[in-house]
Structures are given as structure tokens and as C-alpha cells.
Write an enzyme that holds these catalytic residues in place. Structure first.
Site, PDB file in Angstrom:
ATOM      1  N   GLN A  16      14.280  54.843  43.578  1.00  0.00           N
ATOM      2  CA  GLN A  16      15.371  55.024  44.539  1.00  0.00           C
ATOM      3  C   GLN A  16      15.797  53.647  45.017  1.00  0.00           C
ATOM      4  OE1 GLN A  16      16.613  57.962  46.442  1.00  0.00           O
ATOM      5  NE2 GLN A  16      17.996  56.558  47.469  1.00  0.00           N
ATOM      6  N   GLY A  17      17.068  53.318  44.833  1.00  0.00           N
ATOM      7  CA  GLY A  17      17.595  52.041  45.272  1.00  0.00           C
ATOM      8  C   GLY A  17      18.677  52.219  46.316  1.00  0.00           C
ATOM      9  N   ALA A  18      19.237  51.112  46.763  1.00  0.00           N
ATOM     10  CA  ALA A  18      20.288  51.173  47.776  1.00  0.00           C
ATOM     11  C   ALA A  18      21.552  51.808  47.225  1.00  0.00           C
ATOM     12  CB  ALA A  18      20.589  49.765  48.300  1.00  0.00           C
ATOM     13  N   GLU A  19      21.808  51.631  45.922  1.00  0.00           N
ATOM     14  CA  GLU A  19      23.047  52.117  45.330  1.00  0.00           C
ATOM     15  C   GLU A  19      22.883  53.381  44.513  1.00  0.00           C
ATOM     16  OE1 GLU A  19      26.296  51.103  45.482  1.00  0.00           O
ATOM     17  OE2 GLU A  19      25.687  49.806  47.129  1.00  0.00           O
ATOM     18  N   GLY A  20      21.678  53.680  44.069  1.00  0.00           N
ATOM     19  CA  GLY A  20      21.543  54.839  43.192  1.00  0.00           C
ATOM     20  C   GLY A  20      20.111  55.271  42.990  1.00  0.00           C
ATOM     21  N   ARG A  21      19.968  56.276  42.128  1.00  0.00           N
ATOM     22  CA  ARG A  21      18.659  56.824  41.784  1.00  0.00           C
ATOM     23  C   ARG A  21      18.516  56.852  40.268  1.00  0.00           C
ATOM     24  NH1 ARG A  21      20.574  61.561  44.993  1.00  0.00           N
ATOM     25  NH2 ARG A  21      20.578  60.855  47.160  1.00  0.00           N
ATOM     26  N   LEU A  22      17.266  56.748  39.822  1.00  0.00           N
ATOM     27  CA  LEU A  22      16.968  56.775  38.397  1.00  0.00           C
ATOM     28  C   LEU A  22      16.101  57.984  38.098  1.00  0.00           C
ATOM     29  CD1 LEU A  22      17.167  55.286  35.644  1.00  0.00           C
ATOM     30  CD2 LEU A  22      14.999  54.171  36.240  1.00  0.00           C
ATOM     31  N   LYS A  43      21.048  57.297  35.310  1.00  0.00           N
ATOM     32  CA  LYS A  43      21.284  56.479  36.486  1.00  0.00           C
ATOM     33  C   LYS A  43      22.437  57.100  37.262  1.00  0.00           C
ATOM     34  CE  LYS A  43      21.833  51.663  37.877  1.00  0.00           C
ATOM     35  NZ  LYS A  43      21.934  50.256  37.393  1.00  0.00           N
ATOM     36  N   ASP A  54      19.984  39.942  38.354  1.00  0.00           N
ATOM     37  CA  ASP A  54      18.735  40.352  39.015  1.00  0.00           C
ATOM     38  C   ASP A  54      17.590  40.247  38.016  1.00  0.00           C
ATOM     39  OD1 ASP A  54      16.989  41.267  40.938  1.00  0.00           O
ATOM     40  OD2 ASP A  54      17.459  43.382  40.635  1.00  0.00           O
TER      41      ASP A  54
END
Length: 346
Positions: A32-38, A53, A233
């Protein structure tokens, strides 16, 4: 960078993207990231996993702006992945996308992140004093402390007897002096740790499989930059070490370094992932910043193996034309100087 989550079935945790809402096999949320989920999903075929994604809508943004940003970022990432594949840069294959719905379906890359592979290799091949069994360490410390205490007590008693004979020390101070804490133990142990640490660094510096992996990392980054793309990144968490296929079946091995009892291995191909912050650029400055981000991330994630980062730069140098590589590495020195000044200023 996305936060790693324990693999779990998430039908009730988050609302699933529409494409996975009626999947026969429940998807697994991996990060779980700031912009999306995997997600890991078998949407295409029960025996063929894929990575989805998903960029969910942001309620704090205006709906029109949110839709435009989501569409632009999904398409930009897909275009960069396509360009990487065309230029023979190892990245996941794009299976499908829906820019309006905000998802991108990618090839599943088996294996471990390079971060896990390096740390597992160091733990098994180059264990430190802190990674030894605690009982053995405690026994060594206790024996060392008792031996030093006995030696110091003998020295103190001999010195005090001489002083008593000369009339310099009152008898009531003899017991107090013999009960003082032993202050020589820490210094003795630090000297031994320093000596062992130097030997450990030498062994790591001469570790052929680890050096080969570092050169492969540099080669892959060099191929990426040669294609006119900067990652944005670069960390060892955004690189996968895909295990080689088995000799008999041609299928990738399923065992990973994180499995209990699994033997550490650095064999396999490096695959770059997570191009959410990537862009198309051939600027020496952008390429040098990409390398600097990797260097800083490497030093914080693998401080014991930081002595091998020059191997990454050697691999990078070999993947680019000589003139370009020299220019980028010269620019990297400038970026390092700016980074040091910023660290000092705060």
C-alpha cells in the site's frame, strides 16, 4: 516507496477495483503506497499470476483533476514500460490497462527483492557478532569480563599493599577500591570488535557472487539510462532478483530467500519495477541524481556492503558509451557535493 504488507486476502479491507470484483480467486494485497495499491491476482488464468497496480480515486481532489492525473500517470508508466521492453531493459510486461479506471496489469516477477537477497546473503555468509547465537556471545563476554576483572583485582591488591606499606592509603579505603566497576572490559571488547569488523569488510569486499550482483545492478541501471529513461526511485526494493529457470522444466524456481530454511542465492536476473516516478530524460543531471538516490538508499539499507557500491558504478560505466558514462559519473560527484552541503546545513 510502497509499504510492504503481510500477504492477505483483502476483500473486506479495501474496495477492490472493478476488474477484480468478481475474480474466481481472491486477490492478495501486497503493498500500500500513497498513490496506489499492488495486488497479486490470477485474473488472466488460474495458473498464471499477475500484478495489478491500482490507483484509487482521491476524495480530497477535484473529480475532474483526479481523473486527469490518474489517466496521465497510468498512460505515462505504460509508455515507459513499453519503451523499456523495446530497448531490452528488463522490466515487467504490460498485459492490459484501463486508464479511466486507474489500473495497470503487469507480468508477475517471481523471486525476492534485491534488498532481501543481499541482506539474506550477508546474514548467512558474513554473520556479525550480533547475529551469532546469544548464548555463545554471552559466554564470551562473561569469560572475557571475569578474566579482566581477576587481572585488575590482582593489580589493585598489589598496588594497594605497596601503598599501605608506605603509609599512603588508609586501610578503610582498600575495600572501596577493590569494589570499583571494571572499566577496562568495554575497551578490550571494542578493540576486538574493530579488528573483526575490518576482517569482515575485507571478506565482503572479496565476495565474488556479491560483487557480480553489484555489477549486474549497475549494468541494468545503465541500460535504463541508455534508453533515455530515469527511474526516479532507484532502490534495491524496486529491483527483483528473478531466479533462473530449472534445467528440466524451464520453469522458474518457486523457492525464495525469505522461506524458512532457504539457502541464500544471488543467482538470477535483475528486473526493475515500480516506474510510478519515472520520466523520459537523457540529461546527465537527471541520470546522476538517479545514481545518487541509489547510492544513498544502498548505504542506509546495506551499510555493511556499502564498500561494494563502486562495483555498481563499474557495471554502469560498461553499459553506456564511454563518453556518456564519464560525463554522468563526473556529474555524480557534483550531486554528492550538493548532498553533503545540504546534510551539513540541515
Amino acid at each position: 516507496m510502497a509499504a510492504q504488507l503481510p500477504p492477505t486476502h483483502v476483500a473486506a479491507s479495501f474496495p477492490l477495483p472493478h476488474v477484480l470484483a468478481h475474480a474466481a480467486i481472491a486477490p492478495t494485497l501486497l503493498a500500500q503506497g500513497a498513490e496506489g495499491r499492488l495486488y497479486k491476482t490470477n485474473h488472466l488464468h488460474p495458473s498464471r499470476p499477475a500484478a495489478l497496480k491500482y490507483r484509487p480515486s482521491k476524495p480530497y481532489r477535484h473529480p475532474i483533476l483526479d481523473a486527469r492525473l490518474t489517466r496521465a500517470r497510468i498512460l505515462a508508466e505504460a509508455r515507459i514500460l513499453y519503451r523499456c521492453r523495446r530497448e531490452a531493459v528488463p522490466v515487467p510486461l504490460v498485459f492490459a490497462l484501463d486508464e479511466a479506471a486507474g489500473w495497470l496489469l503487469l507480468e508477475w516477477i517471481s523471486g525476492d527483492p534485491v534488498r532481501v537477497a543481499i541482506n539474506t546473503w550477508l546474514a548467512q555468509k558474513h554473520p556479525t557478532a550480533s547475529s551469532r547465537p546469544r548464548a555463545a556471545v554471552a559466554q564470551k563476554v562473561a569469560s572475557l569480563g571475569s578474566r579482566i576483572s581477576e587481572e585488575q583485582e590482582d593489580d589493585d591488591s598489589t598496588h594497594q599493599q605497596k601503598q599501605q606499606q608506605q603509609g599512603d592509603v588508609p586501610k578503610h579505603q582498600v575495600r572501596e577500591n577493590t569494589n570499583q566497576d571494571d572499566k577496562g572490559t568495554t575497551g578490550k571488547w571494542s578493540d576486538e570488535e574493530t579488528e573483526n569488523g575490518g576482517e569482515a569488510r575485507r571478506r565482503i569486499r572479496e565476495d565474488a557472487p556479491l560483487k557480480a550482483l553489484m555489477r549486474n545492478v549497475g549494468t541494468v541501471v545503465g541500460k535504463l539510462h541508455r534508453a533515455g529513461i530515469v527511474h526516479g526511485d532507484l532502490t534495491t526494493s524496486n529491483m527483483m532478483l528473478r531466479p533462473p529457470p530449472t534445467a528440466d522444466s524451464g520453469i522458474e524456481t518457486a523457492e525464495t530467500a525469505t522461506d524458512s530454511g532457504a539457502k541464500a542465492s544471488l543467482d538470477g536476473d535483475i528486473v526493475l519495477i515500480d516506474f510510478g516516478l519515472s520520466s523520459q530524460s537523457s540529461s546527465d543531471e537527471d541520470r546522476a541524481v538517479d545514481l545518487y538516490v541509489l547510492e544513498r538508499a544502498f548505504g542506509s539499507t546495506h551499510p555493511r556492503a556499502e564498500v561494494l557500491f563502486p562495483e555498481v558504478l563499474e557495471g554502469y560505466r560498461g553499459a553506456l558509451p564511454a563518453k556518456q558514462a564519464t560525463s554522468v559519473l563526473r556529474k555524480l560527484e557534483d550531486v554528492r557535493m550538493r548532498g553533503r552541503k545540504r546534510s551539513m546545513v540541515g
